[in-house]
Design a protein around this motif. Structure first.
Motif, short mmCIF file in Angstrom:
data_model
loop_
_atom_site.label_atom_id
_atom_site.label_comp_id
_atom_site.label_asym_id
_atom_site.label_seq_id
_atom_site.Cartn_x
_atom_site.Cartn_y
_atom_site.Cartn_z
N ALA A 183 -1.22 -3.66 0.11
CA ALA A 183 -1.67 -2.69 1.13
C ALA A 183 -3.10 -3.03 1.53
O ALA A 183 -3.93 -3.39 0.68
CB ALA A 183 -1.63 -1.27 0.57
N ALA A 184 -3.39 -2.95 2.83
CA ALA A 184 -4.76 -3.10 3.34
C ALA A 184 -5.31 -1.70 3.56
O ALA A 184 -4.75 -0.92 4.34
CB ALA A 184 -4.75 -3.88 4.66
N SER A 236 4.25 -9.56 2.15
CA SER A 236 4.48 -8.42 1.26
C SER A 236 5.85 -7.85 1.56
O SER A 236 6.30 -7.87 2.71
CB SER A 236 3.41 -7.36 1.51
OG SER A 236 3.70 -6.16 0.83
N ARG A 237 6.51 -7.34 0.53
CA ARG A 237 7.79 -6.66 0.76
C ARG A 237 7.60 -5.15 0.55
O ARG A 237 6.82 -4.75 -0.31
CB ARG A 237 8.87 -7.22 -0.15
CG ARG A 237 9.25 -8.65 0.27
CD ARG A 237 10.34 -9.22 -0.59
NE ARG A 237 10.00 -9.10 -1.99
CZ ARG A 237 10.88 -8.99 -2.97
NH1 ARG A 237 12.17 -8.97 -2.69
NH2 ARG A 237 10.49 -8.91 -4.22
N GLU A 238 8.29 -4.36 1.38
CA GLU A 238 8.13 -2.91 1.29
C GLU A 238 9.46 -2.21 1.56
O GLU A 238 10.33 -2.75 2.24
CB GLU A 238 7.03 -2.44 2.25
CG GLU A 238 7.14 -2.94 3.66
CD GLU A 238 5.89 -2.63 4.51
OE1 GLU A 238 4.76 -2.79 4.01
OE2 GLU A 238 6.08 -2.24 5.68
N LEU A 272 -7.94 -5.61 0.34
CA LEU A 272 -6.53 -5.95 0.16
C LEU A 272 -6.17 -5.62 -1.29
O LEU A 272 -6.79 -6.16 -2.23
CB LEU A 272 -6.27 -7.43 0.44
CG LEU A 272 -4.80 -7.84 0.28
CD1 LEU A 272 -3.93 -7.23 1.38
CD2 LEU A 272 -4.66 -9.36 0.27
N VAL A 273 -5.20 -4.74 -1.46
CA VAL A 273 -4.80 -4.29 -2.80
C VAL A 273 -3.43 -4.86 -3.14
O VAL A 273 -2.49 -4.74 -2.35
CB VAL A 273 -4.74 -2.75 -2.87
CG1 VAL A 273 -4.26 -2.29 -4.25
CG2 VAL A 273 -6.10 -2.14 -2.55
N GLN A 312 -2.17 6.13 -2.15
CA GLN A 312 -0.88 6.76 -1.77
C GLN A 312 0.09 5.78 -1.12
O GLN A 312 1.07 6.20 -0.54
CB GLN A 312 -1.17 7.85 -0.72
CG GLN A 312 -1.99 8.98 -1.22
CD GLN A 312 -1.12 10.19 -1.50
OE1 GLN A 312 0.06 10.06 -1.85
NE2 GLN A 312 -1.68 11.36 -1.37
N PHE A 313 -0.23 4.47 -1.18
CA PHE A 313 0.57 3.50 -0.43
C PHE A 313 1.46 2.68 -1.37
O PHE A 313 1.39 1.45 -1.41
CB PHE A 313 -0.34 2.64 0.46
CG PHE A 313 -1.06 3.46 1.49
CD1 PHE A 313 -0.52 3.65 2.75
CD2 PHE A 313 -2.25 4.11 1.17
CE1 PHE A 313 -1.16 4.45 3.70
CE2 PHE A 313 -2.90 4.91 2.10
CZ PHE A 313 -2.35 5.08 3.37
N GLY A 314 2.26 3.42 -2.16
CA GLY A 314 3.27 2.77 -2.98
C GLY A 314 4.44 2.32 -2.13
O GLY A 314 4.38 2.30 -0.91
#
Ligand code: NAP
Length: 339
Positions: A101-102, A3-5, A37-38, A94-96
């Motif tokens: 996101a897990a 994943s990239r963040e 897992l989203v 809230q995990f933009g």
């Protein structure tokens, strides 16, 4: 899952944020026992994130350096160890600022998409809509027949605030930053009149707008901007008027203290009430808000306007800068995270 963040690596230097304040990091995200897992599909960019980039007093914790930024996002569950949140569920959390996101169940909300867009839950049915609803109903206590002025009326909160006042039977005036936005505010969001605040002094433009709608003055001002707008609105208030202080985007990048309105004496003479609020303090009204707003959106009485300011995580931060500058962003500013 790779994943990239977006990580904050430097606090803004001297005012406006800069692309060098962030980096994009690649990480492994694994969901474990009791988690889902989203895959994030759309994230929201909002002015309050500017405050969280800086250190110091605000109503939310600053973002940590070297860590991913946060904010509301919609996503789809791709793997689940939570029976109540099966694969395929559409969720908001809230995990933009990241692709995956897990999450545990208490970190997300499964949302109703029957007759609704998932992104309605970031706009009219999300914190944006709740902010508008609380400001109008709880803080300004808007009444049928009121004359209501909303600044940043083409913005995420402002567009909803104006529509809520209209549904309630008010006369509405909006201000915004371009001729195209003026057109959207009147034609799409049903304001009775609007002006572009670049066209002159706000006090003169607002006075003209009040005259155009044929009302003696304002009963409610929903303030998203602060500064010159706030002073101009105080000048136009009727007796017993109410001012809901929601935001002050005109001063977020200020590096020196900003002078307050010079006409506060009018607050006394006209028995005005001015109250600031933070939406997070009003979770108690969420059920009532959701019930009312869901019906308004389903019936098309309130539209949840949105503009995509970026596509993909690489464009998330530039999209955020676009929002802050206001260019061509009508309604809720979103970044698509889909391939
Ligand atoms: N109190 C709370 O709990 C709470 C919760 C959410 C949001 N807020 C605040 O509510 C306000 C609205 O939020 P939002 O998410 O809907 O953002 P928004 O209104 O969509 O904010 C972006 C818009 O602000 C306008 N703007 C930028 N600089 C400006 C300036 N100097 N003067 C006037 N307008 C300017 C721009 O539109 P133009 O082209 O029209 O200038 C821009 O498109 C913000 O101040 C935000 O911080 C408060």
């Amino acid at each position: 899952m790779r994943s990239r963040e977006v990580h904050l690596v430097r606090r803004p230097q001297g005012g406006a944020p800069h692309p060098d304040d962030v980096t994009i990091e690649t990480v492994e995200v694994e969901a474990g026992a009791g988690q889902v897992l989203v895959r994030n599909t759309v994230m929201s960019v909002e002015p309050y994130m500017r405050g969280r980039m800086s250190e110091g007093a605000s109503y939310v914790e600053p973002y940590q350096l070297g860590a991913p930024m946060e904010g509301h996002a919609t996503g789809v569950v791709e793997w689940s160890d939570v029976p109540d949140v099966p694969v395929g569920s559409v969720v908001v959390h809230q995990f933009g600022w990241r692709e995956y996101a897990a999450l545990t169940p208490d970190e997300l909300e499964v949302v109703d998409v029957d007759g609704l867009k998932p992104t309605d839950h970031l706009g009219a049915l999300g914190q944006t809509g709740l902010t508008a609803w609380v400001g109008m109903n709880v803080i300004a206590r808007v009444q049928p027949g009121d004359t209501v002025f909303v600044s940043s009326a083409a913005g995420g909160v402002g567009a909803i605030a104006g529509q809520l006042a209209k549904v309630k039977g008010c006369t509405t005036i909006g201000s915004c930053g371009s001729p195209d936005k003026v057109e959207a505010v009147v034609k799409s969001f049903g304001f009775d009149t609007a002006f572009d605040y670049h066209d002159g002094r706000v006090r003169d433009l607002l006075r003209d707008a009040v005259e155009r709608v044929g009302r003696p003055g304002l009963d409610v001002y929903f303030d998203n901007v602060g500064a010159e707008h706030l002073e101009a609105a105080i000048r136009e208030m009727n007796e017993q008027g109410r001012i809901a202080l929601c935001g002050a985007i005109a001063v977020y990048n200020a590096t020196e203290p900003v002078p307050g309105p010079r006409n506060l004496l009018l607050m006394i003479w006209r028995r005005l009430r001015m109250e600031g609020f933070i939406v997070g303090d009003h979770d108690d009204v969420r059920p009532q808000f959701l019930a009312e707003m869901t019906e308004l959106v389903r019936r098309g009485e309130v539209t949840s306007p949105e503009t995509y300011v970026g596509h993909g995580i690489d464009e998330a931060f530039s999209g955020f800068l676009t929002l802050l500058e206001g260019r061509a962003v009508v309604g809720k500013a979103l970044v698509s995270l889909q391939d």
